[in-house]
Design a protein around this motif. Structure first.
Motif, PDB file in Angstrom:
ATOM      1  N   LEU A 433       0.926  -0.994   0.239  1.00  0.00           N
ATOM      2  CA  LEU A 433      -0.557  -0.483  -0.158  1.00  0.00           C
ATOM      3  C   LEU A 433       0.811   1.473  -0.032  1.00  0.00           C
ATOM      4  CD1 LEU A 433      -3.435   1.239   0.470  1.00  0.00           C
ATOM      5  CD2 LEU A 433      -2.432   1.187   2.330  1.00  0.00           C
ATOM      6  N   GLN A 434       0.360   2.506  -0.807  1.00  0.00           N
ATOM      7  CA  GLN A 434       1.485   3.161  -0.456  1.00  0.00           C
ATOM      8  C   GLN A 434       0.043   4.463  -1.559  1.00  0.00           C
ATOM      9  OE1 GLN A 434       4.954   3.988  -3.183  1.00  0.00           O
ATOM     10  NE2 GLN A 434       3.163   4.805  -4.591  1.00  0.00           N
ATOM     11  N   ASP A 435       0.302   5.658  -0.296  1.00  0.00           N
ATOM     12  CA  ASP A 435      -0.610   7.181  -0.615  1.00  0.00           C
ATOM     13  C   ASP A 435       0.696   8.106  -0.710  1.00  0.00           C
ATOM     14  OD1 ASP A 435      -2.336   8.725  -0.929  1.00  0.00           O
ATOM     15  OD2 ASP A 435      -2.951   8.873   1.158  1.00  0.00           O
ATOM     16  N   GLN A 436      -0.076   9.013  -2.049  1.00  0.00           N
ATOM     17  CA  GLN A 436       1.295  10.482  -2.437  1.00  0.00           C
ATOM     18  C   GLN A 436       0.023  11.475  -2.054  1.00  0.00           C
ATOM     19  OE1 GLN A 436       2.329   8.191  -6.460  1.00  0.00           O
ATOM     20  NE2 GLN A 436       4.345   9.786  -5.997  1.00  0.00           N
ATOM     21  N   VAL A 437       0.557  12.195  -1.135  1.00  0.00           N
ATOM     22  CA  VAL A 437      -0.736  12.998  -0.397  1.00  0.00           C
ATOM     23  C   VAL A 437       0.388  14.367  -0.455  1.00  0.00           C
ATOM     24  CG1 VAL A 437      -2.091  13.822   1.753  1.00  0.00           C
ATOM     25  CG2 VAL A 437      -1.063  11.362   1.262  1.00  0.00           C
ATOM     26  N   ASP A 438      -0.789  15.558  -0.732  1.00  0.00           N
ATOM     27  CA  ASP A 438      -0.073  16.690  -1.209  1.00  0.00           C
ATOM     28  C   ASP A 438      -0.952  17.557   0.653  1.00  0.00           C
ATOM     29  OD1 ASP A 438       0.304  16.111  -3.944  1.00  0.00           O
ATOM     30  OD2 ASP A 438      -1.369  17.098  -5.005  1.00  0.00           O
ATOM     31  N   LEU A 439       0.057  17.587   1.001  1.00  0.00           N
ATOM     32  CA  LEU A 439      -0.415  18.238   2.339  1.00  0.00           C
ATOM     33  C   LEU A 439      -0.306  19.687   2.082  1.00  0.00           C
ATOM     34  CD1 LEU A 439       2.083  15.990   4.051  1.00  0.00           C
ATOM     35  CD2 LEU A 439      -0.198  15.720   4.311  1.00  0.00           C
ATOM     36  N   SER A 440       0.264  20.427   1.222  1.00  0.00           N
ATOM     37  CA  SER A 440       0.068  21.980   1.454  1.00  0.00           C
ATOM     38  C   SER A 440       0.201  22.129  -0.451  1.00  0.00           C
ATOM     39  CB  SER A 440       0.456  22.269   1.772  1.00  0.00           C
ATOM     40  OG  SER A 440       1.714  22.331   1.761  1.00  0.00           O
ATOM     41  N   ALA A 441       0.206  23.204  -0.984  1.00  0.00           N
ATOM     42  CA  ALA A 441       0.678  23.546  -2.119  1.00  0.00           C
ATOM     43  C   ALA A 441       2.040  24.179  -1.918  1.00  0.00           C
ATOM     44  CB  ALA A 441       0.601  25.009  -2.223  1.00  0.00           C
ATOM     45  N   ARG A 442       2.850  23.521  -1.150  1.00  0.00           N
ATOM     46  CA  ARG A 442       4.660  23.396  -1.447  1.00  0.00           C
ATOM     47  C   ARG A 442       5.343  21.765  -0.642  1.00  0.00           C
ATOM     48  NH1 ARG A 442       7.331  27.519  -2.996  1.00  0.00           N
ATOM     49  NH2 ARG A 442       6.535  29.692  -3.481  1.00  0.00           N
ATOM     50  N   LEU A 443       3.783  21.121   0.223  1.00  0.00           N
ATOM     51  CA  LEU A 443       4.594  20.165   1.317  1.00  0.00           C
ATOM     52  C   LEU A 443       3.336  18.937   0.722  1.00  0.00           C
ATOM     53  CD1 LEU A 443       6.582  18.438   3.264  1.00  0.00           C
ATOM     54  CD2 LEU A 443       3.865  19.491   4.982  1.00  0.00           C
ATOM     55  N   LYS A 444       4.571  17.976   0.100  1.00  0.00           N
ATOM     56  CA  LYS A 444       4.007  16.321  -0.451  1.00  0.00           C
ATOM     57  C   LYS A 444       4.938  15.494   0.442  1.00  0.00           C
ATOM     58  CE  LYS A 444       3.374  18.209  -4.964  1.00  0.00           C
ATOM     59  NZ  LYS A 444       1.813  18.214  -5.520  1.00  0.00           N
ATOM     60  N   ALA A 445       3.769  14.314   0.872  1.00  0.00           N
ATOM     61  CA  ALA A 445       3.994  13.051   1.247  1.00  0.00           C
ATOM     62  C   ALA A 445       4.034  11.952   0.724  1.00  0.00           C
ATOM     63  CB  ALA A 445       4.045  12.587   3.047  1.00  0.00           C
ATOM     64  N   LEU A 446       5.106  10.835   1.224  1.00  0.00           N
ATOM     65  CA  LEU A 446       5.043   9.583   0.629  1.00  0.00           C
ATOM     66  C   LEU A 446       5.302   8.318   1.572  1.00  0.00           C
ATOM     67  CD1 LEU A 446       6.372   8.264  -2.834  1.00  0.00           C
ATOM     68  CD2 LEU A 446       6.581   7.262  -0.692  1.00  0.00           C
ATOM     69  N   VAL A 447       4.410   8.162   1.819  1.00  0.00           N
ATOM     70  CA  VAL A 447       4.169   6.598   2.287  1.00  0.00           C
ATOM     71  C   VAL A 447       3.587   5.194   1.895  1.00  0.00           C
ATOM     72  CG1 VAL A 447       4.068   7.931   4.285  1.00  0.00           C
ATOM     73  CG2 VAL A 447       1.605   6.802   3.704  1.00  0.00           C
ATOM     74  N   GLY A 448       4.610   4.529   2.434  1.00  0.00           N
ATOM     75  CA  GLY A 448       3.936   3.196   1.858  1.00  0.00           C
ATOM     76  C   GLY A 448       4.237   2.052   2.750  1.00  0.00           C
ATOM     77  N   VAL A 449       4.030   0.978   2.490  1.00  0.00           N
ATOM     78  CA  VAL A 449       4.731  -0.477   3.222  1.00  0.00           C
ATOM     79  C   VAL A 449       4.055  -2.007   2.901  1.00  0.00           C
ATOM     80  CG1 VAL A 449       2.636  -0.531   4.707  1.00  0.00           C
ATOM     81  CG2 VAL A 449       4.549  -1.760   5.560  1.00  0.00           C
ATOM     82  N   ARG A 450       4.836  -2.941   2.524  1.00  0.00           N
ATOM     83  CA  ARG A 450       5.014  -3.673   2.051  1.00  0.00           C
ATOM     84  C   ARG A 450       4.874  -5.466   2.703  1.00  0.00           C
ATOM     85  NH1 ARG A 450       6.299  -5.580  -3.068  1.00  0.00           N
ATOM     86  NH2 ARG A 450       6.420  -8.037  -3.442  1.00  0.00           N
ATOM     87  N   PHE A 451       3.859  -6.175   3.206  1.00  0.00           N
ATOM     88  CA  PHE A 451       3.928  -6.927   3.799  1.00  0.00           C
ATOM     89  C   PHE A 451       4.221  -8.300   3.229  1.00  0.00           C
ATOM     90  CE2 PHE A 451       1.509  -4.175   5.920  1.00  0.00           C
ATOM     91  CZ  PHE A 451       1.984  -3.880   7.135  1.00  0.00           C
ATOM     92  N   GLU A 452       5.000  -9.408   2.871  1.00  0.00           N
ATOM     93  CA  GLU A 452       5.410 -10.079   2.530  1.00  0.00           C
ATOM     94  C   GLU A 452       5.976 -10.892   3.218  1.00  0.00           C
ATOM     95  OE1 GLU A 452       8.511 -11.009  -1.564  1.00  0.00           O
ATOM     96  OE2 GLU A 452       8.226  -9.590  -0.643  1.00  0.00           O
ATOM     97  N   HIS A 453       5.356 -12.796   2.497  1.00  0.00           N
ATOM     98  CA  HIS A 453       5.381 -13.691   3.670  1.00  0.00           C
ATOM     99  C   HIS A 453       6.095 -14.875   2.241  1.00  0.00           C
ATOM    100  CE1 HIS A 453       4.043 -18.182   3.812  1.00  0.00           C
ATOM    101  NE2 HIS A 453       4.992 -18.307   5.024  1.00  0.00           N
ATOM    102  N   TYR A 454       6.883 -15.058   2.721  1.00  0.00           N
ATOM    103  CA  TYR A 454       7.700 -16.503   1.709  1.00  0.00           C
ATOM    104  C   TYR A 454       8.565 -17.263   2.627  1.00  0.00           C
ATOM    105  CZ  TYR A 454      12.016 -15.067   4.263  1.00  0.00           C
ATOM    106  OH  TYR A 454      13.192 -15.163   4.859  1.00  0.00           O
ATOM    107  N   ALA A 455       8.039 -19.118   1.486  1.00  0.00           N
ATOM    108  CA  ALA A 455       8.548 -19.778   2.005  1.00  0.00           C
ATOM    109  C   ALA A 455       9.812 -20.830   0.782  1.00  0.00           C
ATOM    110  CB  ALA A 455       7.422 -21.166   1.514  1.00  0.00           C
ATOM    111  N   GLN A 456      11.389 -20.706   1.717  1.00  0.00           N
ATOM    112  CA  GLN A 456      12.077 -21.287   0.848  1.00  0.00           C
ATOM    113  C   GLN A 456      12.780 -22.674   1.703  1.00  0.00           C
ATOM    114  OE1 GLN A 456      15.167 -18.722   2.276  1.00  0.00           O
ATOM    115  NE2 GLN A 456      16.217 -18.962   0.188  1.00  0.00           N
TER     116      GLN A 456
END
Length: 710
Positions: A433-456
């Protein structure tokens, strides 16, 4: 060599006369249906996955998986456009990486492929093509013949791409079909014996331009500056794109790449060695005694569906497989005289396949008075790998040669041991999941996270050895802020994590905890008001943990307890300063060292990592007057001294500066000539190292190219 002359002749005989005599409607159906893609320019506006005007890209999708302006991305990203490859006469992807800034060469597996490079101090073997992983197993070194743009991401990219290294990675955007018909036939040769032919054809297959194609062909072969090192390479990349309706587009892309090349371990650097052979000297056999066949196939099916003006569903599936098999010769140990090297003859077979499925949903909306660009996605990957290696006797007396005067006609010794016979599978499922947010006319944020399960699963088929199975989870978040200080200057910061499963078995017979990385970055992005020039600079700090190191109880095994740290500064520039003058390059300062290890002292420098490196490509093309169509360029690459191994007593590779003199002339709208002199001052240097080997760089080389486009 088996097929190179035939392949080259076929490409060279596709002459303008032959093409001109066959109208579009008369092309063989088999050729028309073998490739294609989509137009990437709409009303002359750059797309994140399309062509770039000159050397400066303005948009990218690799860092966010959304079409985002580079100036507004809170991460260091460099885009190397196709024009850089064409102007520099590049034949391999790594030639373009040289001008990405701060990307170094490491182990190339004896000339077989791009199996490792360094970025921000760490080796990285993960890279992508159109967002799908392609460095699985031991693939061929990617060729330049079908690259539209090469995008380098600095810092961890695990939130979007999964398992990866914390220093960074890159994504190859392949050439996309265009509705406007065009065919380009090219040929290159140099004075070291290389011969190369290419074909690039694109156009529409229907009157409405909804079904488009692109077909790239490659044939290459010949000698090199290394004695008895000859190679041949063939590639075909068909792409077909179908605009089903106004909302849906489907793209089918395939590639078959064949590479036949010796395992050329380069120059020896063994303890006690009395000197280094000349860069031409080959210790590793000739003919079928030293020849590996590397065959790779890839198929991608991608789609985009616009649900409405704000929401898009996209994704696809990729299947790739490959084999690497044949004979090779490698070193054992050096005799007491410091010049007689014991070697072993070996045969190997590696096989791999990988299935990757992706589905992404992207939407733009307003919530709580803020503008959002939301990306959600799921990914599934299933990877299989099999390896068997057989070798002749070890020791300094076996199959020995004088490193300064090697005699390569010795009979093959018998294969008496099997040091490796294993297989591995790795299955992963992820949601991000990732969100790019315009917090104001000059300030922008990017937050994201990945959940992964693996079998080896790891299976060791040698007598007395056992395998193991494990399952684990990985959570890889990232966050970034970017603030517009002025109309041309942005300040940004980010933090992110990475993970990568370790391979092999421990002394107890089980697996290892995965490598984990964490990184922090603070940077600025500046672009001129006319958007012709951009300059980015960043400071960073990265730590990688759970690095495999020698088991203190048994040196034949490993434990995942090591740690390394890298910190530094990088500066990158790209621009079309005037209609005539283009420039791209970068500088990097890297302080990378071991901070925890069972046998290596803290502070030991990491292998293949220079403290300072610089690259800059300048090209000036006359737009009018008697010299109209003439382009003159200068490429400069400086690399500081580097450790050959991550050991306190490692051999050292000296720093070097390589200057390339480049030129092209647009003889007519259809014909372009290139004449380049690589390594103008004939600098002797080593590009990278692995264990007790270093790979020498090529001497002064004159290269001629011609392309006919119609």
């Amino acid at each position: 060599m088996r097929l190179t002359p035939i392949g080259l002749c076929l490409l060279h005989t596709i002459s303008p006369v032959v093409w001109a005599e066959q109208p579009y409607e008369d092309q063989p159906p088999s050729l028309q249906l073998e490739s294609m893609i989509i137009s990437s320019f709409v009303d002359d506006v750059e797309r994140a996955d399309g062509p770039v005007k000159g050397y400066r890209a303005t948009r990218s999708a690799s860092a966010t998986r959304t079409d985002t302006a580079l100036h507004e991305t809170p991460q260091s990203v460099s885009v190397v456009p196709r024009a850089v490859f064409e102007d520099s006469g590049a034949t391999r992807l790594q030639d373009g990486l040289d001008y990405a800034g701060g990307v170094g060469r490491a182990n190339n597996f004896g000339g077989q492929g791009l199996t490792g490079f360094t970025i921000r101090g760490f080796n990285s073997g993960e890279f992508y093509r159109n967002g799908f992983p392609i460095n699985r197993g031991y693939p061929n070194a990617p060729d330049a013949y079908n690259i539209e743009r090469l995008e380098v991401l600095r810092g961890p990219a695990a939130t979007l791409y999964g398992r990866s290294d914390p220093g960074g990675t890159f994504n190859v955007v392949s050439k996309q079909p265009q509705a406007e018909p065009q065919v380009s036939v090219g040929s290159q040769l140099n004075d070291q014996g290389m011969q190369r032919g290419t074909l690039d054809a694109t156009g529409a297959l229907d009157e409405e331009g909804k079904l488009t194609y692109r077909l790239n062909l490659l044939g290459e072969g010949g000698e090199s500056f290394r004695e008895h090192v000859e190679s041949e390479r063939y590639g075909v990349t068909p792409v077909l794109s179908w605009q089903l309706n106004d909302a849906t587009r489907v793209t089918l892309e395939a590639e078959v790449l064949r590479n036949n090349h010796p395992l050329d371990r380069g120059l020896p650097h063994f303890p006690g060695q009395v000197g280094t052979p000349s860069r031409e000297t080959n210790l590793w056999g000739k003919g079928s005694d030293n020849l590996l066949h590397n065959d790779n196939e890839m198929l991608q099916l991608r789609f985009e569906h616009w649900l409405n003006n704000d929401w898009t569903l996209a994704g696809g599936v990729q299947y790739l497989e490959g084999t690497l098999q044949g004979n090779a010769i490698e070193g054992n140990a050096l005799q007491a005289d410091g010049r007689t090297l014991g070697r072993n003859f070996n045969g190997r077979r590696l096989a791999w396949d990988d299935l990757d499925v992706q589905l992404n949903l992207t939407g733009r909306f307003d919530a709580l008075g803020l503008e959002h660009t939301l990306l959600t996605g799921v990914e599934y990957e299933d990877y299989h790998y099999d390896l068997i290696i057989r070798r002749s006797a070890g020791g300094a007396d076996a199959y020995a040669v004088d490193i300064f005067d090697p005699q390569l006609d010795q009979p093959r010794p018998a294969l008496t041991r099997t040091p490796a016979d294993d297989s591995e599978t790795l299955e992963s499922k992820a949601v991000f999941l990732q969100d790019q947010v315009d917090l104001s006319a000059r300030l922008k944020a990017l937050v994201g996270v990945r959940f992964e399960h693996y079998a080896q699963d790891f299976h060791n088929h040698l007598p007395g050895r056992t395998g193991w199975s494990t399952e684990d989870h990985a959570t890889t978040p990232r966050a970034g802020l970017i603030y517009q200080l002025t109309d041309s200057l942005n300040l940004y910061a980010n933090a992110s994590r990475s993970y990568k499963p370790n391979h092999g078995a421990s002394r107890q017979g089980g697996g290892f905890a995965p490598e984990q990385g964490k990184a922090y970055e603070l940077g600025v992005k500046w672009q001129s008001l006319d958007q012709r020039l951009s300059v980015d600079a960043a400071l960073y700090h990265i730590v990688k943990q759970n690095v495999l190191t020698v088991d203190p109880l048994d040196s034949t095994f490993k434990v995942a307890t090591g740690e390394a740290r890298s910190r530094g500064f990088d500066l990158n520039i790209a621009g079309n300063l005037t209609p005539e003058w283009k420039v791209i390059g970068g500088y990097a300062y890297v302080d990378a060292e071991v901070t925890k290890d069972s046998t290596v002292p803290d502070g030991t420098r990491l292998a293949n990592v220079p403290r300072n490196s610089l690259s800059l490509l300048n090209l000036y093309e006359f737009q009018d007057g008697a010299a109209k169509g003439l382009g003159l360029g200068l490429g400069v690459k400086y690399v500081d001294e580097r450790a050959g191994k991550t050991l306190p007593d490692a051999f050292e590779m000296q720093g070097y500066t390589v200057v390339d003199l480049l030129s092209h002339y647009q003889l007519s709208p259809q014909i372009r000539l290139n004449l380049d002199v690589k390594n103008l001052f004939d600098e002797e240097y080593e590009e990278g190292a692995f264990l007790n080997y270093a790979y020498p760089g090529a001497p002064r080389t004159a290269q001629l190219g011609i392309a006919y486009t119609f």
